[in-house]
Enzyme design. Structure first.
Site, PDB file in Angstrom:
ATOM      1  N   ALA A 381     -81.368  18.931   9.861  1.00 31.59           N
ATOM      2  CA  ALA A 381     -79.947  19.259   9.937  1.00 31.59           C
ATOM      3  C   ALA A 381     -79.657  19.754  11.351  1.00 31.59           C
ATOM      4  O   ALA A 381     -80.548  20.199  12.069  1.00 31.59           O
ATOM      5  CB  ALA A 381     -79.580  20.326   8.905  1.00 31.59           C
ATOM      6  N   MET A 382     -78.369  19.665  11.741  1.00 28.00           N
ATOM      7  CA  MET A 382     -77.982  20.048  13.099  1.00 28.00           C
ATOM      8  C   MET A 382     -76.680  20.829  13.055  1.00 28.00           C
ATOM      9  O   MET A 382     -75.733  20.449  12.371  1.00 28.00           O
ATOM     10  CB  MET A 382     -77.838  18.796  13.973  1.00 28.00           C
ATOM     11  CG  MET A 382     -77.408  19.073  15.404  1.00 28.00           C
ATOM     12  SD  MET A 382     -78.604  20.117  16.270  1.00 28.00           S
ATOM     13  CE  MET A 382     -77.568  20.752  17.583  1.00 28.00           C
ATOM     14  N   ASN A 384     -74.114  21.423  15.091  1.00 27.03           N
ATOM     15  CA  ASN A 384     -73.011  21.160  16.013  1.00 27.03           C
ATOM     16  C   ASN A 384     -71.767  21.964  15.644  1.00 27.03           C
ATOM     17  O   ASN A 384     -71.361  22.013  14.484  1.00 27.03           O
ATOM     18  CB  ASN A 384     -72.638  19.667  15.977  1.00 27.03           C
ATOM     19  CG  ASN A 384     -73.839  18.768  16.113  1.00 27.03           C
ATOM     20  OD1 ASN A 384     -74.557  18.810  17.093  1.00 27.03           O
ATOM     21  ND2 ASN A 384     -74.051  17.954  15.091  1.00 27.03           N
ATOM     22  N   HIS A 416     -78.976  28.608   7.414  1.00 29.65           N
ATOM     23  CA  HIS A 416     -79.587  28.504   8.750  1.00 29.65           C
ATOM     24  C   HIS A 416     -78.608  27.877   9.741  1.00 29.65           C
ATOM     25  O   HIS A 416     -78.386  28.407  10.839  1.00 29.65           O
ATOM     26  CB  HIS A 416     -80.856  27.662   8.652  1.00 29.65           C
ATOM     27  CG  HIS A 416     -81.592  27.499   9.949  1.00 29.65           C
ATOM     28  ND1 HIS A 416     -82.684  28.254  10.288  1.00 29.65           N
ATOM     29  CD2 HIS A 416     -81.384  26.659  10.998  1.00 29.65           C
ATOM     30  CE1 HIS A 416     -83.116  27.897  11.491  1.00 29.65           C
ATOM     31  NE2 HIS A 416     -82.338  26.928  11.940  1.00 29.65           N
ATOM     32  N   GLU A 417     -78.021  26.756   9.350  1.00 34.70           N
ATOM     33  CA  GLU A 417     -77.120  26.056  10.282  1.00 34.70           C
ATOM     34  C   GLU A 417     -75.836  26.855  10.526  1.00 34.70           C
ATOM     35  O   GLU A 417     -75.297  26.844  11.638  1.00 34.70           O
ATOM     36  CB  GLU A 417     -76.791  24.653   9.748  1.00 34.70           C
ATOM     37  CG  GLU A 417     -78.010  23.773   9.485  1.00 34.70           C
ATOM     38  CD  GLU A 417     -78.964  23.690  10.668  1.00 34.70           C
ATOM     39  OE1 GLU A 417     -78.505  23.741  11.821  1.00 34.70           O
ATOM     40  OE2 GLU A 417     -80.180  23.571  10.438  1.00 34.70           O
TER      41      GLU A 417
END
Length: 992
Positions: A381-382, A384, A416-417
């Site tokens: 996952a990212m 952005n 977390h993200e």
């Protein structure tokens, strides 16, 4: 990532050959340039870039949700372009990994036009074009412009300026571009100007470019091809972290070079375009063929690094909700949205945002959040800003996931993200050497978030299982790196990519947790609030964080530290490994030494002289005591001495918040053993876990005898916590135990010893499986431990376990709607095959053939290798190398079979007549791997020689040269294990 031939700013080969004739003149010109600009290469970036000093906040337009529409690039002017291969380059700034500090980007006007169409889904690559106008501030006079660009073709380059202050669109000049070339090693696009830029002035760099997006990479822009509503479809998405923005558009691709972005995406009208900010407007555009395209513009972003820029073009649906006036949308395949698979993620996202806003007293600055689930994103996952991208397996909850750990996993990753919106997005590390400031704190707070919403979750045990256990097994005094590294240690871009490992995430989280433990929650959060507020929209170094913690300490008097926060924490983040803390409970003397893998005598003195400043939280007889510090190699703590009383015992490292292992003298271990056998519940679960994990690790690496660790298992008949059993079994029955012939002597002894201790906890969980499997829902520790537990009990031959395996497999075979409980499905499938005949095996093959889920197919392949019938395993391997109707994808069936106890011999015989077919199917390297798998139990030179002779006709000459050393390593490791096994066997005979 595209093929190497597509990389760089190169003209065609024909043109390059024509230009080669100008080599001598070009070399002369470059020599002149080197004399003019060579001094810049000697200016270290840190001397020019004031990273870590807070800058201004976001632009007014982004705070108020307003932004001017994207500016259009000016008229095209072609610069004089030449090709300069790397071997012709003189020394210069293009030799350095870090950009020179001559230019600071302030704003990007970025337009991307990927040619993705719903009727063209088959190509493995997709062309895109783009334009970018970058507003720059010059800090040092220079006629060289360096920025990052990789795998892009640059079609046009212009420099306008100086710009008139306050009127960014107006220019008072145009600076001719003499040359444009690409420095491959450091991934730079270099522009040579006819005249120098002036310090303090603003300029606009205008570039037009094109590139390719691929299916087989997750770097830069990439394609996903998938099935939705029975149709084949495609989407385009981006992944810029850490250094892939340069694959999408030329940019200043370093985390400290933050800028605002106006983003425009041109796309097919059948798709929706998403980016970091809300949509500003849409218009229509017609290409040269008369095809109509939609032009979507987005509001201006806050100041952010290039690695957070994000783009998606898709044909998705979404669900949405509003949290504190800001819209949250979860995007996914239309089937997934219709089935409600995104609802769980939607329901937890808003409350997580609100919790972290309240915790840090800093509002999330963007007006919206989109979270999108990609069919394929390599299980990651990212974060952005404004457009979070997930692999759908980590975001979408299926109806049959209720008896898995999936809800908890999704909660952790979403937390977390979202944590990154503060740690990483709002405040960014100056450079990648301190990426742990992003990942470590996001990993630490994910558990805090989950514990807040689920107070019954055993946080310490979950942190140990998810984070601490694995990194402690990997870390040691001679490990590859520390958490925080010096910038000058980096020389290549790929070294940045390698930083995303367990040291950054897990050790980083452990550092944050340890820091919180020796302060208190109030001081810890107060310091972080100050840090986040001070460096919002800017960048920080590790020392900036320590300074804010020191300020928080100085503002109170209750907590007294033995040194500054910087001195304490630098001792942990600037050196690899961790200490072993040894307490002599007879004398009260405590000492520290580095932890080595396979410690040898005097190794500490020879290789490691550093110490750590160690916080020691400890308990005596179950009561937590005051914090003490071990700030040198040894100290005396009289209060830690124990008496002869049976009730006197000491445990160091309360809740395992310290990043170290603990050892005791013989009396210390004896007292703990006595307490475990008398009343194990007096020792908290986390410390029963700790004692097992520390003791077995220390014995494996020559700090204590294996008998000391084994003594701790005597009480296990009274142990009803499955996570503790999991720790025991990981150490006593490792994965390679089953197939290791050296353990044949131990097996009956271990079976007798463990089975009578299994009875109580086996009865608990076998009853749950038979009568009320739904009771496992939400029991995270049980869900992650049951597979290992059931596998061990069946392996040791408990008849009730084998019978339960038969029952569940037969019930599923006769009535497929009777699903095998997920937590133990792998075990039941394996033993259903091992205890069955070809009837069960053929049934499983038919299930495999009709299955479309890759994860389940791999599970079925491994289950089919559990057969004890050599002819079935032989047929399995024949299917794999023949043109049978069974497609086993890229899974090497021969290796899977060879890894089993019976299969090792069957696979070896199979290779005699089929090695050429195996080599053609899986490649010649697979034969080398098979040799290591088949030879995994070798312990003599004769066995090595026999194995080499057997494989000699199958291997190429260069392979033969490398295998002997590897086989010797396997032999030596097995001899070491054999000695350990003999000690374990002797102890078991004595205690069974």
């Amino acid at each position: 990532m595209g093929p190497s031939s597509s990389s760089g700013f190169y003209l065609s080969r024909a043109v390059a050959l024509l230009l080669a004739g100008l080599a001598a003149a070009l070399l002369l010109a470059l020599a002149v340039l080197s004399a003019l600009y060579g001094h810049c290469a000697r200016v270290a970036p840190s001397e020019l870039r004031n990273c870590g000093v807070p800058d201004a906040g976001p632009s007014r337009s982004s705070e108020q949700g307003e932004s001017p529409p994207a500016r259009k690039p000016g008229p095209t002017r072609e610069p004089a372009v030449a090709v300069t291969p790397d071997k012709w380059l003189p020394p210069g700034p293009w030799d350095h990994l870090r950009l020179p500090s001559w230019l600071v980007p302030l704003h990007y006007e970025l337009e991307l036009w990927p040619r993705l169409r719903p009727d063209q889904l088959s190509p493995p690559e997709l062309r895109f074009t783009g334009r970018v106008n970058i507003t720059l501030r010059c800090t040092v006079a220079t006629a060289l412009l360096l920025l990052h660009s990789l795998f892009l073709d640059c079609d046009r380059a212009e420099v306008r300026g100086p710009l008139s202050p306050g009127t960014a669109d107006a220019t008072v000049g145009h600076l001719p571009v003499n040359n444009v070339w690409f420095a491959l090693d450091m991934q730079y696009l270099v522009l040579e100007l006819r005249e120098a830029l002036q310090p303090g002035s603003l300029y606009e760099l205008q570039l037009s470019f094109s590139g390719l997006a691929y299916q087989n990479t997750r770097e830069g822009l990439f394609l996903n091809v998938y099935t939705d509503q029975g149709e084949r479809r495609a989407l385009l998405a981006s992944q810029m972290e850490p250094t892939f923005a340069r694959n999408v558009f030329p940019c200043f691709d370093e985390p400290a070079l933050k800028a605002t972005f106006n983003i425009t995406i041109i796309h097919h009208p059948g798709y929706v375009a998403l980016s970091n900010m809300p949509k500003l407007g849409q218009s229509e555009k017609e290409d040269v063929n008369g095809n109509k395209w939609t032009v979507t513009t987005f509001y201006t972003t806050p100041r952010m690094p290039t690695y957070l820029a994000a783009f998606v073009i898709c044909d998705y649906e979404h669900v949405n909700r509003t949290e504190r006036g800001k819209e949250i949308r979860i995007w996914a395949r239309k089937d997934a949205i219709a089935n409600g698979n995104a609802d769980f993620a939607l329901n937890i996202t808003g409350p997580i945002f609100s919790f972290l806003e309240d915790l840090f007293n800093i509002s999330y600055p963007l007006p919206k959040t989109d979270i999108i689930a990609l069919p394929t994103f390599d299980n990651r996952a990212m974060e952005n800003w404004g457009l979070l991208i997930f692999d759908e397996s980590l975001l979408l909850l299926q109806p049959d996931d209720r008896l898995t750990e999936k809800e908890t996993v999704i909660s952790h990753i979403v937390s977390h993200e979202i944590g990154h919106q503060w740690f990483g997005n709002l405040v960014t590390m100056c450079w990648w050497n301190n990426i742990w400031l992003n990942e470590g704190f996001a990993s630490y707070f994910e558990l805090g978030v989950i514990s807040y919403f689920n107070p019954k979750l055993p946080g310490n045990e979950v942190f140990f299982s998810n984070i601490l256990h694995d990194v402690l097994r990997e870390d040691h005094a001679l490990a590859s790196r520390a958490v925080s590294m010096k910038v000058e240690n980096f020389t290549e871009t790929n070294e940045i990519n390698e930083l995303f490992d367990s040291f950054t995430y897990n050790k980083g989280a452990s550092m944050a947790r340890m820091l919180s433990s020796f302060l208190n929650e109030s001081v810890f959060i107060s310091a972080l609030k100050s840090y986040l507020d001070t460096f919002s929209y800017s960048n920080a170094e590790q020392d900036d964080l320590w300074r804010h913690f020191q300020m928080a300490i100085d503002d109170q008097s209750k907590i007294v530290l033995p040194a500054t926060v910087k001195s304490i924490m630098d001792s942990w983040t600037h050196q690899s490994g961790f200490p072993v803390i040894t307490l002599n409970v007879s004398t009260g003397v405590m000492k520290q030494e580095p932890f080595f893998l396979g410690k040898v005598k005097n190794q500490t003195l020879l290789t490691h002289n550093n110490t750590w400043i160690v916080p020691i939280l400890w308990m005596k007889n179950g009561t937590t005591q005051s914090l003490v510090w071990l700030d040198k190699s040894s100290r005396l703590f009289p209060e830690m001495q124990v008496s002869d009383s049976d009730h006197d015992w000491v445990i160091l490292n309360v809740n395992m918040t310290g990043y170290y292992r603990v050892n005791y003298d013989k009396l210390g271990w004896k007292k703990l053993n006595q307490q475990l056998e008398k009343d194990p519940k007096a020792i908290p679960v986390i410390h029963r876990l700790q004692l097992i994990d520390d003791a077995f690790s220390l014995s494996k690496n020559n700090y204590i005898e294996i008998e000391t660790a084994l003594d701790l298992t005597k009480y296990l008949a009274e142990e009803d916590e499955i996570i503790v059993w999991h720790a025991v079994l990981v150490n006593l029955l490792p994965r390679n135990f089953v197939a290791d012939v050296n353990n044949y002597d131990i097996y009956p002894l271990l079976k007798k010893y463990l089975l009578k201790r299994f009875i109580s906890i086996w009865n608990i969980y076998s009853t749950i499986i038979r009568e009320n499997v739904a009771a496992l829902q939400g029991d995270y520790l049980a869900l992650i431990s049951l597979e290992n537990f059931f596998g061990a009990v069946c392996f040791l031959g408990l008849e009730d376990c084998l019978q339960l395996s038969r029952e569940l497999f037969k019930s599923w075979m006769n009535h497929p709607e009777n699903e095998i409980p997920y937590p133990i499905k792998t075990v039941i499938l394996c033993y259903g095959i091992a205890l069955g005949s070809d009837k069960e095996w053929d049934f499983l093959l038919s299930i495999y053939t009709n299955n479309t889920k890759e994860e389940e197919k791999i599970q079925l392949i491994y289950a089919m290798s559990c057969s004890k019938d050599p002819w079935i395993l032989n047929r399995f391997m024949e299917y794999a190398i023949s043109t049978s109707p069974f497609n086993f994808n890229d899974t090497n069936i021969i290796e899977v079979v060879a890894a089993s106890e019976v299969g090792r011999y069957v696979a070896k015989d199979f290779l005699v007549n089929n090695w050429q077919a195996v080599s053609e199917r899986y490649g010649t390297q697979s034969l080398v791997t098979l040799m290591y798998i088949i030879g995994r139990t070798i312990s003599t030179d004769l066995q090595i020689m026999e194995l080499q002779q057997f494989f000699s006709p199958m291997l190429e000459e260069h392979q033969k040269l490398t295998i002997h050393a590897k086989l010797q390593t396997i032999k030596n490791e097995n001899l070491k294990n054999k000695n350990q096994s003999a000690k374990i066997a002797a102890w078991l005979r004595k205690n069974t």
